[in-house]
Design an enzyme around this catalytic site. Structure first.
Site, mmCIF file in Angstrom:
data_model
loop_
_atom_site.group_PDB
_atom_site.id
_atom_site.type_symbol
_atom_site.label_atom_id
_atom_site.label_comp_id
_atom_site.label_asym_id
_atom_site.label_seq_id
_atom_site.Cartn_x
_atom_site.Cartn_y
_atom_site.Cartn_z
ATOM 1 N N ILE A 11 8.489 -0.607 3.633
ATOM 2 C CA ILE A 11 7.379 -0.890 2.731
ATOM 3 C C ILE A 11 6.209 -1.341 3.604
ATOM 4 O O ILE A 11 6.392 -2.081 4.557
ATOM 5 C CB ILE A 11 7.716 -2.034 1.751
ATOM 6 C CG1 ILE A 11 9.043 -1.750 1.066
ATOM 7 C CG2 ILE A 11 6.630 -2.198 0.721
ATOM 8 C CD1 ILE A 11 9.471 -2.866 0.151
ATOM 9 N N GLY B 262 7.794 3.918 1.489
ATOM 10 C CA GLY B 262 8.503 5.118 1.911
ATOM 11 C C GLY B 262 9.994 4.937 1.724
ATOM 12 O O GLY B 262 10.429 4.006 1.050
ATOM 13 N N ALA B 263 10.764 5.830 2.341
ATOM 14 C CA ALA B 263 12.210 5.738 2.215
ATOM 15 C C ALA B 263 12.743 4.584 3.042
ATOM 16 O O ALA B 263 13.706 3.935 2.681
ATOM 17 C CB ALA B 263 12.853 7.038 2.668
ATOM 18 N N GLU B 264 12.108 4.321 4.169
ATOM 19 C CA GLU B 264 12.665 3.366 5.097
ATOM 20 C C GLU B 264 11.959 2.026 5.070
ATOM 21 O O GLU B 264 12.585 0.994 5.288
ATOM 22 C CB GLU B 264 12.590 3.962 6.508
ATOM 23 C CG GLU B 264 13.702 3.477 7.395
ATOM 24 C CD GLU B 264 13.478 3.871 8.831
ATOM 25 O OE1 GLU B 264 12.908 4.948 9.067
ATOM 26 O OE2 GLU B 264 13.846 3.094 9.713
ATOM 27 N N ILE C 164 0.807 -1.217 0.000
ATOM 28 C CA ILE C 164 0.000 0.000 0.000
ATOM 29 C C ILE C 164 0.837 1.262 0.000
ATOM 30 O O ILE C 164 0.397 2.290 -0.473
ATOM 31 C CB ILE C 164 -1.054 0.056 1.129
ATOM 32 C CG1 ILE C 164 -0.431 -0.142 2.492
ATOM 33 C CG2 ILE C 164 -2.173 -0.907 0.884
ATOM 34 C CD1 ILE C 164 -1.395 0.211 3.604
ATOM 35 N N ASP D 64 7.565 12.654 13.681
ATOM 36 C CA ASP D 64 7.332 12.839 12.246
ATOM 37 C C ASP D 64 5.865 13.183 12.015
ATOM 38 O O ASP D 64 5.158 12.507 11.273
ATOM 39 C CB ASP D 64 7.724 11.563 11.496
ATOM 40 C CG ASP D 64 7.807 11.778 9.990
ATOM 41 O OD1 ASP D 64 7.810 12.948 9.568
ATOM 42 O OD2 ASP D 64 7.857 10.795 9.247
#
Lengths: 260, 372
Positions: free
Chosen positions: A28, A24-26, A21, A164
């Site tokens: 899944i 991101g950078a870090e 879905i 964040d």
């Protein structure tokens, strides 16, 4: 890249159907209907979230293993702690595989039918009305944003720093309640400084994602935030300290001339 | 599309600028030529001359502002003369003089500003002050052809992750204390390795021989990072290693033989610092939604950093752009390039009262008129 990484995730989660879905950078994020240890009936509609931190090829394997393990454990620990604080809504922790960087949790939110079936993050939820000023500033939105602010306040009262806070990391549930997600950068701290920075991050995020109505939205969020601290004297002193620090953070040297 | 030629003088077929850079220990002079029209694969800026002289200090010592300024004062006339000869131009062909307005060390900046002001009066030319970081970014874009990249700007004084949006280069993440180059330079001083050609380069060469990874603090905070703690930690390890502090079990075996070498320390430092840089770059890429990464600044020459970044970028199916030492390390040509862009947009130089330097000058303060 994703195919390779999905295969890797699948190798750790054998016989579990996965659906990506977000990436991101870090990490899944997958959804699945299979529960890791409870029996699943075939017609069950309950979905679960799997957050997978894949290994990063660029960094030294030793460093990579340490980071993945530490971050996954920290996030799971915080999720677990949050379930013990009833005022804060967050996805419940289901299972953890720290070495492989996998966390299972409950799925929160729903698909917005009037917005391409996207997930009901605060971002999407607000963006539905971006082009319609009347709808963008209704009482419904005001109440929701105050609830969001209130929950962030509650988190801060409990010394949980999200780290964040963006509108994509806040989910509006079907009952129009707020729910915090993605605690990948979260930590615990009682310092007004950390709370002030957390608020500043939110302020910036709203400004860059919802520039049209940012001022009003931030006002509502802050109103809710102050409510989140409750009415007793001790909390109000703490609130005052945080708000003072928040002002200071906004005016601070290094970040001062950030124009957006 | 921004029109770049509103102020093209009659009878001229190109623009020429000379750039003076001296914000740290490098003194650079460069001359660049632009042809009218927007930049494209067929219309590139032409580098007519790009020379540099670096102030080198003995091993174990950093460069002090006063001595660096003296170095710049001693060399600036020679360098300008040489670059004019190299370019084969007449002075009358130059359109404007560009200098580094900041950020940087006060005294060296000042000595270069004085040189630029003197030249402007001697030759009767307009003066343009340039932000050092913008110079790096614009030159990097021009040399590599990167169109709208996330920019990682890593040098001795700066560590920033930057992306363009609405006429400004916005800072998404940066160091909270010291810059990465500063961290490497100071560790080189601890090791007392030569500063020639540059401390970072020597650390890179040592790191190539290292293989054992020693765990160091890892301090990424969102898209920001902090490096002073890492430096203090590794400085202590080096101190214990040199002074045979056998009680430190991280670096000594039980029988008192050292577990690690200086090369291993360099290797570990690089691996940790660069992993942090690549991580924040990846985060910025995901945040901004771009596929291009451009590395600029002195530390950008490091091949290990470039390789790590490449691994990450290729995994995301993106493109990486990096330049070699001519353009990565501080130089005059980038100042000339960015200054000339500014000049083409305004058609005139700065007011004389504005031709000063400043030690603090953030990247996002500059209005980027030449992009849309």
């Amino acid at each position: 890249m994703s195919d390779e990484l999905i295969q890797l995730a699948q190798s750790h989660l054998q016989n579990i159907p996965l659906q990506v879905i977000s990436q991101g950078a870090e990490a899944i994020v997958f959804t699945t209907k299979t529960h890791p240890y409870l029996p699943t009936s075939k017609d069950s509609h309950t979905e679960y979230i799997i957050k997978y931190r894949p290994p990063k090829k660029y960094r030294h394997p030793q460093l990579d293993a340490t980071l993945t393990k530490h971050r996954t454990i920290a996030e799971a620990r915080l999720l677990q702690r949050l379930t013990n604080i009833p005022e804060i809504q967050s996805p419940g922790l289901i299972a953890l595989d720290a070495r492989n960087g996998i966390i299972w949790m409950e799925k929160v939110g729903y698909e917005l039918i009037d917005y391409d079936d996207k997930i009901s993050s605060l971002k999407n939820w607000l963006w539905r009305y971006n082009d319609n000023q009347e709808k963008a500033l209704t009482e419904e939105i005001k109440i929701a944003l105050e609830k969001v602010g209130c929950m962030i306040g509650k988190a801060h009262v409990n010394d949980v720093i999200h780290g964040d806070l963006t509108s994509s990391n806040i989910i509006i549930t079907e009952a129009q309640e707020a729910c915090l997600i993605d605690f990948g950068l979260s930590y615990q701290s009682a310092l007004p400084e950390d709370k002030g920075v957390d608020l500043y991050v939110l302020d910036r995020a709203i400004l860059s994602t919802h520039p049209k109505y940012a001022e009003q939205y931030n006002e509502w969020l802050m109103a809710g935030y102050e409510r989140g601290y409750g009415k007793d004297k001790k909390s109000l002193i703490k609130l005052k300290e945080v708000l003072k620090r928040y002002e200071e953070v906004r005016l601070r040297g290094r970040k001062r001339s950030m124009l957006g | 599309m921004v029109h770049l030629d509103l102020h093209l003088k009659e009878g001229k077929t190109s623009y020429v600028a000379i750039g003076l850079e001296g914000s740290a220990n490098k003194l650079g002079v460069g001359i660049i030529r632009h042809f009218p029209g927007p930049f494209s694969t067929t219309n590139r800026a032409e580098v007519l001359s790009n020379i540099r002289d670096t102030y080198i200090t003995p091993p174990g010592e950093g460069f002090l502002p006063r001595d660096t300024a003296r170095h710049h004062r001693n060399w600036v006339v020679r360098l300008i003369k040489q670059s004019i000869i190299e370019s084969g131009l007449k002075i009358s062909e130059i359109d404007c003089i560009c200098f580094t307005k900041g950020p940087g060390m006060g005294a060296p900046l000042q000595s270069v500003v004085i040189a630029a002001r003197t030249l402007a009066q001697l030759w009767d030319l307009p003066l343009i002050g340039v932000n050092h970081c913008i110079g790096h970014i614009e030159m990097g874009r021009e040399i590599t052809g990167a169109d709208n990249p996330v920019v990682l700007y890593v040098s001795g004084g700066n560590t920033q992750i930057i992306a363009y949006s609405e006429q400004r280069y916005r800072i998404f993440g940066e160091t909270l204390d010291i810059a990465i180059g500063n961290c490497l330079d100071r560790f080189a001083r601890t090791l007392k390795i030569p500063n020639e050609p540059s401390p970072g380069y020597n650390i890179e060469q040592l790191a190539k021989k290292g293989s054992k990874y020693i765990e160091l603090p890892y301090t990424v905070k969102g898209m920001d990072m902090s490096m002073s703690g890492i430096l203090a930690h590794i400085d202590n390890l080096a101190y214990d290693l040199f002074n045979n502090k056998k009680h430190n079990k991280t670096i000594f075996n039980d029988d008192g033989t050292p577990k690690v070498t200086v090369e291993d320390l360099c290797f570990s430092l690089q691996e940790t610092l660069f992993a942090m840089l690549v991580e924040i770059t990846e985060r910025a890429m995901a945040h901004v939604g771009t596929q291009q990464v451009l590395i600029v600044g002195g530390v950008g020459c490091n091949e290990r950093l470039q390789r790590m970044m490449e691994t990450m970028v290729l995994d995301r199916r993106g493109f990486i752009f990096a330049t070699d030492e001519r353009f990565c390390i501080d130089n005059g040509i980038m100042i000339a390039h960015a200054g000339l862009l500014e000049y083409r947009m305004s058609g005139k130089g700065f007011d004389y009262s504005d031709t000063v330097c400043t030690q603090k000058f953030r990247t996002d303060e500059v209005l980027i008129k030449w992009r849309d």
